[in-house]
Enzyme design. Structure first.
Site, PDB file in Angstrom:
ATOM      1  N   PHE A 176       0.872  -1.238  -0.073  1.00  0.00           N
ATOM      2  CA  PHE A 176       0.018   0.057   0.095  1.00  0.00           C
ATOM      3  C   PHE A 176       1.108   1.188   0.120  1.00  0.00           C
ATOM      4  O   PHE A 176       1.047   1.764   1.183  1.00  0.00           O
ATOM      5  CB  PHE A 176      -0.855   0.060   1.023  1.00  0.00           C
ATOM      6  CG  PHE A 176      -1.799  -1.144   1.365  1.00  0.00           C
ATOM      7  CD1 PHE A 176      -3.214  -0.960   0.541  1.00  0.00           C
ATOM      8  CD2 PHE A 176      -1.546  -2.237   1.864  1.00  0.00           C
ATOM      9  CE1 PHE A 176      -3.999  -2.046   0.688  1.00  0.00           C
ATOM     10  CE2 PHE A 176      -2.408  -3.301   1.885  1.00  0.00           C
ATOM     11  CZ  PHE A 176      -3.782  -3.139   1.253  1.00  0.00           C
ATOM     12  N   PHE A 181       2.747   1.418   3.879  1.00  0.00           N
ATOM     13  CA  PHE A 181       2.892   0.085   4.526  1.00  0.00           C
ATOM     14  C   PHE A 181       2.765  -1.029   3.703  1.00  0.00           C
ATOM     15  O   PHE A 181       2.073  -0.741   2.750  1.00  0.00           O
ATOM     16  CB  PHE A 181       2.351  -0.052   5.834  1.00  0.00           C
ATOM     17  CG  PHE A 181       0.731  -0.399   5.413  1.00  0.00           C
ATOM     18  CD1 PHE A 181       0.233  -1.752   5.483  1.00  0.00           C
ATOM     19  CD2 PHE A 181      -0.088   0.743   5.553  1.00  0.00           C
ATOM     20  CE1 PHE A 181      -1.124  -1.865   5.391  1.00  0.00           C
ATOM     21  CE2 PHE A 181      -1.590   0.327   5.417  1.00  0.00           C
ATOM     22  CZ  PHE A 181      -1.827  -1.054   5.170  1.00  0.00           C
ATOM     23  N   VAL A 189       7.328 -22.038   5.176  1.00  0.00           N
ATOM     24  CA  VAL A 189       8.305 -22.698   4.333  1.00  0.00           C
ATOM     25  C   VAL A 189       8.103 -24.163   4.510  1.00  0.00           C
ATOM     26  O   VAL A 189       7.639 -24.474   5.672  1.00  0.00           O
ATOM     27  CB  VAL A 189       9.875 -22.667   5.082  1.00  0.00           C
ATOM     28  CG1 VAL A 189      10.945 -23.547   4.292  1.00  0.00           C
ATOM     29  CG2 VAL A 189      10.215 -21.108   4.883  1.00  0.00           C
ATOM     30  N   GLN A 194      12.631 -26.544   6.796  1.00  0.00           N
ATOM     31  CA  GLN A 194      12.660 -25.822   7.932  1.00  0.00           C
ATOM     32  C   GLN A 194      14.010 -26.051   8.641  1.00  0.00           C
ATOM     33  O   GLN A 194      14.600 -26.813   8.619  1.00  0.00           O
ATOM     34  CB  GLN A 194      11.443 -25.873   8.908  1.00  0.00           C
ATOM     35  CG  GLN A 194      10.183 -25.298   8.006  1.00  0.00           C
ATOM     36  CD  GLN A 194       9.012 -25.645   8.886  1.00  0.00           C
ATOM     37  OE1 GLN A 194       9.130 -25.754  10.226  1.00  0.00           O
ATOM     38  NE2 GLN A 194       7.813 -25.357   8.355  1.00  0.00           N
ATOM     39  N   VAL A 195      14.117 -25.045   9.646  1.00  0.00           N
ATOM     40  CA  VAL A 195      15.383 -25.181  10.708  1.00  0.00           C
ATOM     41  C   VAL A 195      16.743 -24.890   9.920  1.00  0.00           C
ATOM     42  O   VAL A 195      17.752 -25.653  10.154  1.00  0.00           O
ATOM     43  CB  VAL A 195      15.316 -26.294  11.659  1.00  0.00           C
ATOM     44  CG1 VAL A 195      16.094 -25.945  12.632  1.00  0.00           C
ATOM     45  CG2 VAL A 195      13.964 -26.662  12.086  1.00  0.00           C
ATOM     46  N   LYS A 196      16.731 -24.351   8.794  1.00  0.00           N
ATOM     47  CA  LYS A 196      17.931 -24.130   8.131  1.00  0.00           C
ATOM     48  C   LYS A 196      18.181 -22.706   7.571  1.00  0.00           C
ATOM     49  O   LYS A 196      19.178 -22.400   6.910  1.00  0.00           O
ATOM     50  CB  LYS A 196      17.685 -24.669   6.471  1.00  0.00           C
ATOM     51  CG  LYS A 196      17.564 -26.247   6.624  1.00  0.00           C
ATOM     52  CD  LYS A 196      17.511 -26.985   5.084  1.00  0.00           C
ATOM     53  CE  LYS A 196      17.425 -28.400   5.263  1.00  0.00           C
ATOM     54  NZ  LYS A 196      17.273 -29.134   3.835  1.00  0.00           N
ATOM     55  N   GLY A 197      17.563 -21.883   8.298  1.00  0.00           N
ATOM     56  CA  GLY A 197      17.769 -20.354   8.150  1.00  0.00           C
ATOM     57  C   GLY A 197      16.964 -19.696   6.980  1.00  0.00           C
ATOM     58  O   GLY A 197      17.222 -18.429   6.642  1.00  0.00           O
ATOM     59  N   THR A 200      14.692 -16.804   7.814  1.00  0.00           N
ATOM     60  CA  THR A 200      15.077 -15.444   8.295  1.00  0.00           C
ATOM     61  C   THR A 200      15.519 -14.815   7.093  1.00  0.00           C
ATOM     62  O   THR A 200      15.389 -13.664   6.856  1.00  0.00           O
ATOM     63  CB  THR A 200      16.177 -15.541   9.326  1.00  0.00           C
ATOM     64  OG1 THR A 200      15.633 -16.124  10.495  1.00  0.00           O
ATOM     65  CG2 THR A 200      17.123 -14.333   9.457  1.00  0.00           C
ATOM     66  N   LEU A 219       2.874  -4.774   8.388  1.00  0.00           N
ATOM     67  CA  LEU A 219       1.907  -5.147   9.211  1.00  0.00           C
ATOM     68  C   LEU A 219       1.532  -6.632   8.975  1.00  0.00           C
ATOM     69  O   LEU A 219       1.310  -6.962   7.798  1.00  0.00           O
ATOM     70  CB  LEU A 219       0.559  -4.235   9.149  1.00  0.00           C
ATOM     71  CG  LEU A 219       0.625  -2.910   9.772  1.00  0.00           C
ATOM     72  CD1 LEU A 219      -0.487  -1.928   9.237  1.00  0.00           C
ATOM     73  CD2 LEU A 219       1.117  -2.756  11.135  1.00  0.00           C
ATOM     74  N   ALA A 226       2.816 -18.332  15.052  1.00  0.00           N
ATOM     75  CA  ALA A 226       3.842 -17.283  14.231  1.00  0.00           C
ATOM     76  C   ALA A 226       4.533 -16.181  15.055  1.00  0.00           C
ATOM     77  O   ALA A 226       5.404 -15.695  14.226  1.00  0.00           O
ATOM     78  CB  ALA A 226       3.197 -16.977  12.930  1.00  0.00           C
TER      79      ALA A 226
END
Length: 443
Positions: A176, A181, A189, A194-197, A200, A219, A226
């Site tokens: 928007f 924002f 993922v 998962q748990v592989k970075g 992030t 937002l 989560a």
């Protein structure tokens, strides 16, 4: 059925003639690839802007000559974090692993969307279907029809994570620009990746994409599962975007928590963990250099074990050798009994003042909803009287700090037009008049 058609090599949906017949001469839908890839994958035809080239990479006021000298001694960047920060080390290691995979081309990041004005792109449509599958599988409580509608909605885009040519994760969002924002609607993922970075690194790419497009606020509505992830990515319940900017623009989700994130345009997010590690190593080297300059170690103070409550700073062995000097003349009363008598007299006058009534006792929870969530360090005149009686106030500064906290807390919780706010201002003025009369501060 849509997935079946997408992956079928003989599907008529890839025939341009079919699309033209279906639309009566115009192609109604299309998939456009608007790709954003950071760092080394910047398109050669897209030069680095002047603003990007001037973006600071390491912020600080340490002389550059000293930093360069220290940096030249760093030989093992992967071992910069010590064992004392194992949690941070593991997180940084995963982030570094994701960055290395991206450099080697194992994973790719693309911002893709469904377009209505260009011819179909088979790869992009396959990726969008893959994203719909990932979101549906990882977000089972979200209706599949709703996920499909947003993923294929031309107003939404998705930062997709591609590995071995297939989608393994993504963040679906809607920008928007006029409101300043972006709303993040889906983020996931696939389970076995998962748990592989990746999560992030995915969010870091999204942050840099938005900095490039000059949108600095996110937002999102996060469910209970989560919230932890978004907190790690810099989101909080403290929303920086004014409510008038987003009400009516984003959808409310029942049972979810609205969270926001404000971006700093000076931070290169995809390189952030590397910069932090380098900065930490610089600080460690500077500390080691300073420690090497220490010539003499003095024994610890043992007088407190013998009942002594306070000593003069200048009497601490070695304190003057550090370059410490007293700041002017002290206003403290040397005689503890005289100090006690003076503070008792001032406190009694404050309690007798006509505007002291809101502060006589601790605030009751049922009278001020949420008070103790807003005010972390409450204080009142009754508590001060008890502290004075127990000889807690060994200096005037302790006494003045507690009194000032009463006024500050009141102004923080109450609006300026309230009677409590006005009482705090008037009583504060009276208090400092009495402090000056007692000679505890300059007039």
């Amino acid at each position: 059925m849509l997935e079946e058609e997408v992956y079928s090599h003989n599907s008529p949906i890839w025939s341009e003639d079919f699309m033209v017949r279906l639309s009566g001469g115009q192609i109604p839908t299309d998939l456009t690839l608007c790709t954003y890839v950071g760092g080394e994958k910047r398109k050669s035809s897209e030069p680095l802007s002047h603003e990007d080239s001037k973006r600071p990479r390491v912020v600080g006021d340490i002389p550059m000559e000293l930093i360069n000298e220290v940096m030249s001694t760093i030989t093992d960047p992967t071992a910069m974090l010590g064992p004392e920060t194992s949690l941070l080390s593991a997180h940084s290691a995963r982030d570094e692993a994701a960055r290395l995979e991206e450099r080697r081309g194992v994973i790719e990041f693309h911002v893709i969307g469904n377009s209505l004005n260009q011819k179909p792109n088979k790869k992009i449509l396959m990726w969008l279907v893959g994203l719909q599958n990932v979101f549906s599988h990882q977000l089972p409580r979200m209706p599949k029809e709703y996920i499909t509608r947003l993923v294929f909605d031309p107003k939404h885009k998705t930062l997709s994570l591609i590995k071995d040519g297939r989608v393994i994760g993504g963040i679906c969002f809607r920008m928007f620009p006029t409101q300043g924002f972006t709303e993040i609607v889906f983020c996931a993922v696939t389970s076995n990746e998962q748990v592989k970075g990746y999560g992030t690194h995915l969010m870091n790419h999204l942050k840099e994409y938005h900095i490039k497009h000059e949108i600095l606020n996110f937002l999102t509505y996060a469910d209970e599962y989560a919230i932890g992830y978004f907190k790690k990515q810099g989101f909080s319940k403290d929303i920086k975007v004014p409510k008038s900017k987003y009400v009516g623009y984003i959808k409310d989700y029942e049972g979810a928590t609205l969270m926001g994130c404000e971006l700093n345009p000076c931070i290169p997010y995809t390189e952030f963990s590397v910069i932090i590690k380098k900065q930490k190593e610089i600080i460690k080297k500077l500390i080691e250099r300073k420690q090497a300059q220490i010539r003499k170690v003095y024994p610890g103070l043992s007088c407190f074990k013998e009942g002594v409550r306070q000593i003069a700073i200048e009497s601490i062995p070695g304190i003057r050798e550090t370059g410490w000097k007293p700041l002017g003349k002290s206003k403290e009363l040397k005689d503890p009994d005289q100090l006690y008598s003076t503070l008792k007299n001032i406190l009694q006058q404050v309690k007798s003042h006509q505007n002291a009534w809101p502060f006589m006792e601790p605030v009751k929870k049922n009278e001020a909803p949420g008070y103790y969530q807003v005010i972390r360090f409450p204080m009142d005149l009754k508590t001060m009287s008890e502290r004075l009686k127990s000889r807690y106030y060994t200096t005037r500064k302790l006494f003045m700090a507690d009194m000032q906290r009463i006024f500050t807390n009141c102004r923080e919780y109450n609006p300026p037009e309230s009677e409590y706010y006005k009482c705090a201002n008037l009583l504060e003025k009276f208090f400092y008049t009495k402090i000056k009369e007692a000679g505890l501060i300059d007039k």
